[in-house]
Design a protein around this motif. Structure first.
Motif, short mmCIF file in Angstrom:
data_model
loop_
_atom_site.label_atom_id
_atom_site.label_comp_id
_atom_site.label_asym_id
_atom_site.label_seq_id
_atom_site.Cartn_x
_atom_site.Cartn_y
_atom_site.Cartn_z
N PHE A 250 0.82 -1.20 0.00
CA PHE A 250 0.00 0.00 0.00
C PHE A 250 0.87 1.26 0.00
N VAL A 251 0.44 2.24 -0.77
CA VAL A 251 1.11 3.54 -0.74
C VAL A 251 0.96 4.14 0.65
N ASN A 252 2.04 4.69 1.17
CA ASN A 252 1.99 5.30 2.50
C ASN A 252 3.05 6.41 2.58
N VAL A 253 2.59 7.66 2.59
CA VAL A 253 3.51 8.79 2.72
C VAL A 253 3.46 9.38 4.12
N ALA A 254 2.75 8.71 5.03
CA ALA A 254 2.68 9.22 6.40
C ALA A 254 4.07 9.27 7.03
N GLU A 255 4.91 8.30 6.72
CA GLU A 255 6.26 8.30 7.28
C GLU A 255 7.09 9.46 6.72
N THR A 256 6.88 9.79 5.44
CA THR A 256 7.56 10.96 4.86
C THR A 256 7.16 12.22 5.60
N LEU A 257 5.86 12.34 5.90
CA LEU A 257 5.38 13.52 6.63
C LEU A 257 5.96 13.55 8.03
N ARG A 258 5.98 12.40 8.70
CA ARG A 258 6.54 12.37 10.06
C ARG A 258 8.00 12.82 10.06
N ARG A 259 8.76 12.29 9.10
CA ARG A 259 10.17 12.64 9.05
C ARG A 259 10.37 14.11 8.73
N ALA A 260 9.51 14.67 7.85
CA ALA A 260 9.62 16.09 7.52
C ALA A 260 9.39 16.96 8.76
N ILE A 261 8.39 16.58 9.56
CA ILE A 261 8.10 17.35 10.78
C ILE A 261 9.23 17.17 11.79
N ALA A 262 9.73 15.97 11.92
CA ALA A 262 10.82 15.72 12.87
C ALA A 262 12.07 16.50 12.47
N THR A 263 12.35 16.55 11.16
CA THR A 263 13.52 17.27 10.68
C THR A 263 13.34 18.77 10.77
N HIS A 264 12.11 19.21 10.53
CA HIS A 264 11.79 20.64 10.47
C HIS A 264 10.61 20.90 11.42
N PRO A 265 10.86 21.00 12.72
CA PRO A 265 9.77 21.05 13.71
C PRO A 265 8.87 22.28 13.62
N TYR A 266 9.22 23.26 12.79
CA TYR A 266 8.32 24.40 12.60
C TYR A 266 7.24 24.11 11.56
N LEU A 267 7.34 22.99 10.86
CA LEU A 267 6.35 22.65 9.83
C LEU A 267 5.01 22.34 10.47
N ARG A 268 3.99 23.08 10.06
CA ARG A 268 2.63 22.89 10.59
C ARG A 268 1.76 22.23 9.52
N VAL A 269 0.74 21.48 9.97
CA VAL A 269 -0.14 20.76 9.06
C VAL A 269 -1.59 20.96 9.49
N PHE A 270 -2.41 21.41 8.54
CA PHE A 270 -3.85 21.56 8.76
C PHE A 270 -4.57 20.53 7.91
N VAL A 271 -5.48 19.76 8.52
CA VAL A 271 -6.17 18.67 7.82
C VAL A 271 -7.67 18.91 7.89
N ALA A 272 -8.33 18.99 6.72
CA ALA A 272 -9.76 19.24 6.64
C ALA A 272 -10.47 18.01 6.08
N SER A 273 -11.55 17.59 6.74
CA SER A 273 -12.31 16.42 6.31
C SER A 273 -13.80 16.75 6.30
N GLY A 274 -14.53 16.03 5.45
CA GLY A 274 -15.99 16.20 5.36
C GLY A 274 -16.71 14.98 5.91
N TRP A 275 -17.80 15.21 6.61
CA TRP A 275 -18.57 14.11 7.20
C TRP A 275 -19.09 13.13 6.15
N TYR A 276 -19.45 13.65 4.96
CA TYR A 276 -20.12 12.82 3.95
C TYR A 276 -19.17 12.35 2.85
N ASP A 277 -17.88 12.38 3.11
CA ASP A 277 -16.87 11.99 2.13
C ASP A 277 -16.62 10.49 2.23
N LEU A 278 -17.06 9.75 1.20
CA LEU A 278 -16.85 8.31 1.16
C LEU A 278 -15.64 7.93 0.31
#
Length: 509
Positions: free
Chosen positions: A415-443
């Motif tokens: 399975f494709v998984n870029v979550a580890e890339t994001l984790r490493r980016a934040i760990a390397t650059h701790p000022y990196l902020r992430v905003f995540v938007a989701s919809g209730w009816y998104d299938l």
């Protein structure tokens, strides 16, 4: 932004062959009302040639031999005028997903100074379609650059290059990342706070880019904005033996059933957020453990879980039993309203459609896409030509079928998984902020799957505060609902300001 040559200054097409790859840019000046105030801005629209560097290595050092053109990348950039120091103004790079989608959805749905006119609740209107001013545009907070990856919009591989080299995970990330580096250099924006915003597969791309830009170009971002996120594909791919999706989709099944009024009367009478909280608890405490037991689950317990799952999804309990407690997304969109002769949307479960008959296992099409694609396709073609002044006989590829043959490269056989890339980016650059938007009816990218992914990033407690999550009463394209558009704009604007706050302390000190 620097002035660019007008469109009619490009070289003429030689009589003996195709035109050489060359930049083609058009600049226009406009004004709009955003947040109740007049905003003057410049647009730069067109294609920039992306080159590949060639080097020959001698005994002592590399000798640069020039570069060959590889692709013409189409973009639309908005820069606010009258800014005291444009070189330090925030800039946000935007793209959609697919893979194979142009940037039109975020461009003319959420961020740009014009938006597609739909009903206030996001439902479709009849053609001809039109644009209206977007009072909720993000242009008052940040300059905007909308990128069409190669093979979408007007972006194409140049003659002699293989398009398939761009139609895969690595080629896509590299070409979009190299375009961002080139644009930042040409327009003098290395001193600007820099952000990415992606939707759907665009969130996969954005997370991968956070690592690629940092590693390849030493370009550190201030923030990522992930709209309808999918970082770990194991959370959304229904495959035998993978019990994550049935669990993580259950709350959104409940949201769809609640919207269409087919839940049990006591659940139907409650507010949806309260129902969702109950279903999420039940999934973690009861449904998930039951699925993990597989065939070892005894018959009485399986029957009890089937009854509960039917209650939370609006489905018939016998159908749930026959599905072995695992409801596939495509089956759900056909089954939920089968008795009414309707299907429900995958991108947005509030939309309904009609198939040839009601006996099939899965819907013929996604009614939520059918209701919006025509409006976005017509308006972007008109807007680029009439308002922005860019002419081309090429078809503007709103949604190309690139996903059908997409090369996932390093993720073959998993399975494709870029979550580890994001984790490493934040760990390397701790000022990196992430905003995540989701919809209730998104299938397509359910909110509970996103929550699961964020909870499994593996960040230390000190860096968990770099993540911010928001949910909205809408679908995948949550901004088509006018009320949600306004709320989302406010949330994004606040996020941009906080991620660009110079007084922030280092999270690990």
């Amino acid at each position: 932004m620097p002035q660019n040559p007008p469109a009619d200054s490009e070289p003429r097409v030689p009589a003996t062959g195709p035109a050489p790859a060359t930049d083609r840019l058009v600049t226009r000046h406009h004004q709009a009302t955003i947040g109740g105030a007049t905003v003057r801005y410049t647009t730069t629209t067109g294609r920039i040639v992306l080159h590949q560097e060639k080097r020959a290595f001698g005994d002592a050092q590399a000798v640069w031999e020039g570069a060959k053109p590889r692709a013409e990348v189409f973009f639309v950039a908005y820069a606010r005028e009258g800014v005291a120091d444009p070189a330090r103004r925030p800039v946000t790079f935007s793209f959609n997903g697919g893979p194979g989608s142009s940037s039109v959805w975020l461009h003319l749905g959420l961020l740009g100074p014009k938006r597609v006119a739909l009903r206030e609740d996001g439902m479709a209107v009849p053609p001809p379609y039109r644009l209206v001013e977007n009072d909720a545009s993000l242009l008052d907070e940040t300059d905007l650059v909308f990128i069409d990856p190669v093979g979408t919009g007007f972006s194409r591989a140049v003659t002699g290059e293989k398009p398939k080299e761009f139609h895969g995970f690595d080629g896509d990330v590299e070409s979009v990342g190299d375009f961002i580096r080139l644009w930042v250099s040409r327009y003098g924006r290395w001193a600007s706070p820099k952000y990415l915003i992606g939707e759907s597969y665009g969130t996969t791309r954005a997370s991968a880019l956070a690592g690629y830009l940092m590693d390849r170009h030493a370009l550190y971002l201030n923030g990522l904005m992930l709209v309808s996120s999918v970082l770990d594909f194991s959370t959304v791919r229904f495959e035998p033996g993978n019990d994550l999706p049935p669990m993580l989709f259950a709350p959104t099944y409940a949201a769809a059933a609640h919207y269409h009024g087919v839940l049990a009367a006591d659940l139907q009478a409650r507010d949806l957020p309260d129902v969702l909280a109950e279903v999420e608890r039940w999934t973690l405490e009861r449904y998930g453990p039951a699925l993990l037991r597989g065939d070892a689950l005894d018959a009485a317990e399986a029957d009890a879980v089937a009854t509960e799952l039917a209650r939370y999804t609006g489905l018939d309990v016998d159908y749930v039993r026959r599905s072995r407690l695992r409801i596939d997304i495509h089956r759900f969109t056909k089954e939920l309203l089968r008795r009414r002769g309707r299907t429900v949307g995958r991108i947005d479960a509030r939309y309904t459609g009609v198939d040839r008959d009601d006996a099939g296992a899965t819907p013929e099409f996604d009614p939520s896409m059918g209701a919006t694609t025509g409006a976005y396709g017509a308006t972007v073609n008109d807007y680029l030509r009439r308002d922005l002044g860019f002419e081309s006989d090429l078809p503007y590829e709103v949604i190309a079928g690139l996903y059908q043959h997409w090369d996932y490269g390093r993720f073959q056989n998993r399975f494709v998984n870029v979550a580890e890339t994001l984790r490493r980016a934040i760990a390397t650059h701790p000022y990196l902020r992430v905003f995540v938007a989701s919809g209730w009816y998104d299938l397509a990218t359910p909110h509970f799957a996103t929550r699961y992914t964020l909870d499994h990033l593996g960040l230390p407690p000190e860096l968990r505060g770099n993540l911010e999550e928001a949910r909205y009463p809408a679908g995948h394209m949550m901004y088509v609902d006018l009320d949600v558009l306004v709320q989302l704009k406010d949330d994004l604007a606040r996020f941009l300001r906080s991620a660009n706050d110079p007084s922030r302390t280092h999270p690990l000190t």
